[in-house]
Design a protein around this motif. Sequence first.
Motif, PDB file in Angstrom:
ATOM      1  N   ALA A   5       6.898  -2.199   2.841  1.00 24.45           N
ATOM      2  CA  ALA A   5       6.099  -3.392   3.100  1.00 24.45           C
ATOM      3  C   ALA A   5       4.613  -3.063   3.005  1.00 24.45           C
ATOM      4  O   ALA A   5       4.170  -1.978   3.405  1.00 24.45           O
ATOM      5  N   VAL A   6       3.832  -3.993   2.461  1.00 33.62           N
ATOM      6  CA  VAL A   6       2.381  -3.878   2.423  1.00 33.62           C
ATOM      7  C   VAL A   6       1.785  -5.171   2.976  1.00 33.62           C
ATOM      8  O   VAL A   6       2.353  -6.252   2.823  1.00 33.62           O
ATOM      9  N   GLU A  15      -3.169  -7.493  -2.517  1.00 29.98           N
ATOM     10  CA  GLU A  15      -3.839  -8.792  -2.489  1.00 29.98           C
ATOM     11  C   GLU A  15      -3.198  -9.764  -1.510  1.00 29.98           C
ATOM     12  O   GLU A  15      -3.790 -10.775  -1.140  1.00 29.98           O
ATOM     13  N   CYS A  16      -1.972  -9.483  -1.066  1.00 29.91           N
ATOM     14  CA  CYS A  16      -1.276 -10.349  -0.119  1.00 29.91           C
ATOM     15  C   CYS A  16      -0.152  -9.559   0.530  1.00 29.91           C
ATOM     16  O   CYS A  16       0.138  -8.423   0.127  1.00 29.91           O
ATOM     17  N   ASP A  17       0.497 -10.138   1.522  1.00 23.66           N
ATOM     18  CA  ASP A  17       1.661  -9.502   2.118  1.00 23.66           C
ATOM     19  C   ASP A  17       2.785  -9.440   1.090  1.00 23.66           C
ATOM     20  O   ASP A  17       2.964 -10.364   0.283  1.00 23.66           O
ATOM     21  N   GLY A  18       3.541  -8.370   1.105  1.00 26.27           N
ATOM     22  CA  GLY A  18       4.655  -8.255   0.171  1.00 26.27           C
ATOM     23  C   GLY A  18       5.281  -6.887   0.247  1.00 26.27           C
ATOM     24  O   GLY A  18       5.273  -6.234   1.305  1.00 26.27           O
ATOM     25  N   LEU A  76       8.956 -10.119  -8.457  1.00 27.03           N
ATOM     26  CA  LEU A  76       7.805  -9.346  -8.927  1.00 27.03           C
ATOM     27  C   LEU A  76       6.731 -10.320  -9.399  1.00 27.03           C
ATOM     28  O   LEU A  76       7.029 -11.279 -10.117  1.00 27.03           O
ATOM     29  N   PHE A  77       5.468 -10.057  -9.024  1.00 31.22           N
ATOM     30  CA  PHE A  77       4.420 -10.981  -9.449  1.00 31.22           C
ATOM     31  C   PHE A  77       3.220 -10.295 -10.077  1.00 31.22           C
ATOM     32  O   PHE A  77       2.409 -10.947 -10.735  1.00 31.22           O
ATOM     33  N   LEU A  87       4.048  -5.182  -7.376  1.00 29.82           N
ATOM     34  CA  LEU A  87       4.094  -5.849  -6.084  1.00 29.82           C
ATOM     35  C   LEU A  87       5.055  -7.031  -6.171  1.00 29.82           C
ATOM     36  O   LEU A  87       5.150  -7.705  -7.210  1.00 29.82           O
ATOM     37  N   ALA A  88       5.775  -7.260  -5.079  1.00 32.19           N
ATOM     38  CA  ALA A  88       6.762  -8.335  -5.026  1.00 32.19           C
ATOM     39  C   ALA A  88       6.591  -9.130  -3.743  1.00 32.19           C
ATOM     40  O   ALA A  88       6.113  -8.621  -2.731  1.00 32.19           O
TER      41      ALA A  88
END
Length: 320
Positions: free
Chosen positions: A271-272, A290-293, A249-250, A311-312
């Motif tokens: 998935a995103v 903001e990014c793939d994850g 997790l970030f 988001l992870a």
Amino acid sequence: MHFKSITYASPQPGPRLIVLGAVHGNELAGTKGILRVIEELESGQVALAQGRVTFVPITNPLAYEKQQRAGDRNLNRNLSPTKDINEFEDQIANWLCPLLAEHEVLLDLHSFQAQGKAFAMIGPLDNTGPLEPFSHAAKEEALALRLGVDRIVDGWLATYAGGVERRLARLGNNASRKDLLLADAKYGVGTTEYMRSQGGWSITLECGQHNDPHAPEVAYRAIRNTLAHLGLVAEADPAPAREVEALHLFTVIDKLDAADTFAKPWTSFDAVSAGEVIGTRANGEVVKAECDGRIVFPNAKAGAGEEWFYLAQHNARFDA
């Protein structure tokens, strides 16, 4: 209302394990798994070889009676003994926290609202930092690999603390008690974080969707595997999972208005892609990845100021 724990102790010294169910009153997989293991201990089908194990089938009796997540508030937040009793969960904490501190290892059994498969949550890598100093990462990793799941997530408390900083920046002078709690990094401390703060180690197992008929079996198997792995019963150590999906997790994104809406009915671990639309704010602002994850714990029912989704990203912690 009363609190109940059941302890089995071997004459031989050994590890001290505690297993919790129904920390949230509508999450019953853990309760059912615990009661099944208790039946086996009572019948003699299972016997302790060393150490002791304590079971708490219903950790939050008020939430359990209401058949909802919380009684007065979320027990798995801001968990610590207190003289300032505001909610029923504060009384639970004054009973539960000393009980946790008597043990070395915690297995906390949960379930979740959206569809999805079971997964485990573990603590940070060993560190001496101010937020969550820790020295038992290898033990948590070894047990997580033996619980019967193939997805393992970390990064909870650090990510929550980052969300707290953003909440603080939004608060005004007329903030409510709830707002202030949500903007306190200690509010991210639940059962596993408290256990680590007392020198122990712990794992949260999310056994599946609340009503998944297989979830109680996931809980039961995890308890039995934990007993074997710790040597509490004279059974072979379960083989570790050969392949796992490890995620970190970030970031956490809060709901700012009750009218904030998701772009679709997200499920945990969907998935995103970078730039993908996740939702839209009430004011028309589009919220994008903001990014793939992967999206984790999406909560369409969250209130304003509460966690909307996490988001992870891939975690190299378990890479061969």
